[in-house]
Scaffold this active site. Structure first.
Site, PDB file in Angstrom:
ATOM      1  N   LYS A  47       0.800  -1.230   0.000  1.00  0.00           N
ATOM      2  CA  LYS A  47       0.000   0.000   0.000  1.00  0.00           C
ATOM      3  C   LYS A  47       0.833   1.280   0.000  1.00  0.00           C
ATOM      4  CE  LYS A  47      -3.801  -2.160   2.467  1.00  0.00           C
ATOM      5  NZ  LYS A  47      -4.748  -2.062   3.584  1.00  0.00           N
ATOM      6  N   ASP A 103      -9.602   2.564   2.626  1.00  0.00           N
ATOM      7  CA  ASP A 103      -9.514   1.982   3.981  1.00  0.00           C
ATOM      8  C   ASP A 103      -9.976   2.955   5.064  1.00  0.00           C
ATOM      9  OD1 ASP A 103      -8.458  -0.523   3.360  1.00  0.00           O
ATOM     10  OD2 ASP A 103      -6.401   0.241   3.320  1.00  0.00           O
ATOM     11  N   ALA A 129       1.489   1.059  14.945  1.00  0.00           N
ATOM     12  CA  ALA A 129       1.821   2.270  14.188  1.00  0.00           C
ATOM     13  C   ALA A 129       2.476   1.890  12.862  1.00  0.00           C
ATOM     14  CB  ALA A 129       2.726   3.181  15.012  1.00  0.00           C
ATOM     15  N   GLY A 130       2.055   0.750  12.301  1.00  0.00           N
ATOM     16  CA  GLY A 130       2.505   0.360  10.958  1.00  0.00           C
ATOM     17  C   GLY A 130       1.614   1.045   9.934  1.00  0.00           C
ATOM     18  N   GLY A 131       1.502   0.442   8.752  1.00  0.00           N
ATOM     19  CA  GLY A 131       0.710   1.059   7.684  1.00  0.00           C
ATOM     20  C   GLY A 131      -0.743   1.250   8.099  1.00  0.00           C
ATOM     21  N   ARG A 153       5.109  -1.671  19.333  1.00  0.00           N
ATOM     22  CA  ARG A 153       6.289  -2.433  19.761  1.00  0.00           C
ATOM     23  C   ARG A 153       7.547  -1.585  19.559  1.00  0.00           C
ATOM     24  NH1 ARG A 153       7.505  -7.840  16.476  1.00  0.00           N
ATOM     25  NH2 ARG A 153       7.510  -6.284  14.821  1.00  0.00           N
ATOM     26  N   GLY A 243     -12.529  -6.991  12.099  1.00  0.00           N
ATOM     27  CA  GLY A 243     -12.261  -6.205  10.893  1.00  0.00           C
ATOM     28  C   GLY A 243     -13.161  -6.513   9.712  1.00  0.00           C
TER      29      GLY A 243
HETATM   30  P1  ATR Z   1       0.132  -3.165   8.282  1.00  0.00           P
HETATM   31  O1  ATR Z   1       0.155  -2.497   6.940  1.00  0.00           O
HETATM   32  O2  ATR Z   1      -0.816  -4.339   8.358  1.00  0.00           O
HETATM   33  O3  ATR Z   1      -0.075  -2.191   9.396  1.00  0.00           O
HETATM   34  P2  ATR Z   1       2.901  -3.204   9.038  1.00  0.00           P
HETATM   35  O4  ATR Z   1       3.101  -1.835   8.510  1.00  0.00           O
HETATM   36  O5  ATR Z   1       3.967  -4.242   8.813  1.00  0.00           O
HETATM   37  O6  ATR Z   1       1.571  -3.853   8.464  1.00  0.00           O
HETATM   38  O7  ATR Z   1       2.616  -3.064  10.616  1.00  0.00           O
HETATM   39  C1  ATR Z   1       2.481  -4.159  11.468  1.00  0.00           C
HETATM   40  C2  ATR Z   1       2.183  -3.646  12.866  1.00  0.00           C
HETATM   41  O8  ATR Z   1       2.059  -4.760  13.774  1.00  0.00           O
HETATM   42  C3  ATR Z   1       3.278  -2.751  13.455  1.00  0.00           C
HETATM   43  O9  ATR Z   1       2.682  -1.864  14.371  1.00  0.00           O
HETATM   44  C4  ATR Z   1       4.149  -3.796  14.187  1.00  0.00           C
HETATM   45  O10 ATR Z   1       4.980  -3.256  15.189  1.00  0.00           O
HETATM   46  P3  ATR Z   1       6.462  -2.721  14.789  1.00  0.00           P
HETATM   47  O11 ATR Z   1       6.244  -1.341  14.213  1.00  0.00           O
HETATM   48  O12 ATR Z   1       7.204  -2.706  16.050  1.00  0.00           O
HETATM   49  O13 ATR Z   1       7.003  -3.696  13.770  1.00  0.00           O
HETATM   50  C5  ATR Z   1       3.070  -4.656  14.792  1.00  0.00           C
HETATM   51  N1  ATR Z   1       3.552  -5.986  15.123  1.00  0.00           N
HETATM   52  C6  ATR Z   1       3.876  -6.966  14.259  1.00  0.00           C
HETATM   53  N2  ATR Z   1       4.271  -8.076  14.931  1.00  0.00           N
HETATM   54  C7  ATR Z   1       4.193  -7.776  16.254  1.00  0.00           C
HETATM   55  C8  ATR Z   1       4.475  -8.493  17.469  1.00  0.00           C
HETATM   56  N3  ATR Z   1       4.907  -9.743  17.432  1.00  0.00           N
HETATM   57  N4  ATR Z   1       4.280  -7.847  18.641  1.00  0.00           N
HETATM   58  C9  ATR Z   1       3.826  -6.570  18.675  1.00  0.00           C
HETATM   59  N5  ATR Z   1       3.548  -5.841  17.567  1.00  0.00           N
HETATM   60  C10 ATR Z   1       3.735  -6.433  16.374  1.00  0.00           C
END
Ligand code: ATR
Length: 279
Positions: A47, A103, A129-131, A153, A243
């Site tokens: 995305k 979205d 705080a990912g995408g 995280r 979701g």
């Molecule tokens: P998306 O587009 O689905 O948001 P993403 O940008 O890869 O995908 O983001 C994944 C999110 O899940 C992030 O907030 C990630 O935390 P980090 O920024 O620290 O990577 C979180 N996440 C993924 N695996 C995790 C885990 N095992 N424990 C806690 N947070 C996790």
């Protein structure tokens, strides 16, 4: 869901899924353009990457900084651009891409419909705080959330997002970390990927914040069985939603953008629920 909607609209289209490596995203979009696809949906991790690959960006993609829906537009002899899904006939001289984001509106639509949760003036804890988390945070801020706690995280990403929100929406109090335990929240929203796998733990650290202090809990993850977060929320008598509604409404909007017609949301919801039950 999309094929059910396409069928109801009487269109001779098919919606199919392809797994594409991020390194091949540009080539995949070019291939779809060459084959005169109507459009595309993109999901993790495409995305953000797609933003720089579009010929044109709709306001929605510019605002939220991510593309989940691509429309192929054609130019005919008149010089006017038109979505290929609404092509009236005649030779197509050129095809371009336009990126949209469906979205963000889907999040708030689902919050309102499934949880009776109005973001304006509300107190929200956002996990992730990912995408997906970024789009959710910015959309909630744009809707006038009062206080938004961001937990991630990797804390630096939450801090960066809080900065971005403060700059764009000065009336929103954006904080990093868990609220103090005596705070009452209107909503806890999970936008992390924790919960996608059946034995994933809850993304909420219950020792930092008691879930019973939240009126409603929304988990972007959709699975037939409840995530650990939603199980805990249900036990604590919170209102809960997964979701599915968000998935439905982003898809309804995408089909409307491609077709120029009102999408049959009920038929799409029924197909989606059937699919998730059988998954
Ligand atoms: P998306 O587009 O689905 O948001 P993403 O940008 O890869 O995908 O983001 C994944 C999110 O899940 C992030 O907030 C990630 O935390 P980090 O920024 O620290 O990577 C979180 N996440 C993924 N695996 C995790 C885990 N095992 N424990 C806690 N947070 C996790």
């Amino acid at each position: 869901m999309q094929n059910a909607g396409i069928g109801e609209l009487g269109l001779d289209w098919r919606y199919v899924a392809f797994e594409t490596h991020p390194d091949d995203l540009k080539a995949a979009i070019e291939g779809a353009r060459a084959m005169r696809y109507i459009g595309l949906n993109l999901t993790v991790p495409h995305k953000l990457l797609a933003v720089d690959l579009m010929d044109e960006l709709d306001e929605s993609a510019r605002t939220w900084g991510a593309v989940n829906t691509v429309v192929f537009e054609g130019r005919g002899a008149s010089g006017e651009w038109r979505p290929l899904g609404q092509w009236a006939g005649g030779p197509i001289e050129e095809v371009r891409t336009r990126g949209y984001n469906t979205d963000a509106d889907a999040i708030t639509r689902s919050l309102r419909e499934d949880l009776d949760c109005e973001p304006k003036g509300s107190q929200v804890l956002l996990l992730g705080a990912g995408g997906a988390g970024r789009v959710a945070a910015l959309k909630l801020a744009a809707e006038g959330v009062d206080r938004l706690w961001l937990v991630n995280r990797t804390e630096s990403k939450a801090a960066q997002l809080a900065e971005e929100i403060r700059a764009a929406h000065p009336t929103v109090e954006a904080l990093v970390g868990y609220p103090s335990t005596d705070n009452k929240l209107d909503l806890i929203l999970n936008a992390t990927s924790l919960g996608l796998k059946p034995d994933d733990p809850s993304p909420l650290d219950a020792s930092r914040f008691p879930i019973c202090q939240a009126r409603a809990v929304f988990d972007m993850v959709y699975r037939p069985d409840r995530t650990a977060l939603l199980q805990a929320a249900q036990s604590a008598d919170c209102r809960i939603a997964d979701g599915t509604g968000m998935l439905l409404w982003q898809g309804v909007k995408a089909l409307e953008i491609w077709s120029g017609k009102r999408a049959p949301a009920d038929a799409m919801r029924a197909a989606l629920q059937r699919h998730l039950r059988n998954a």
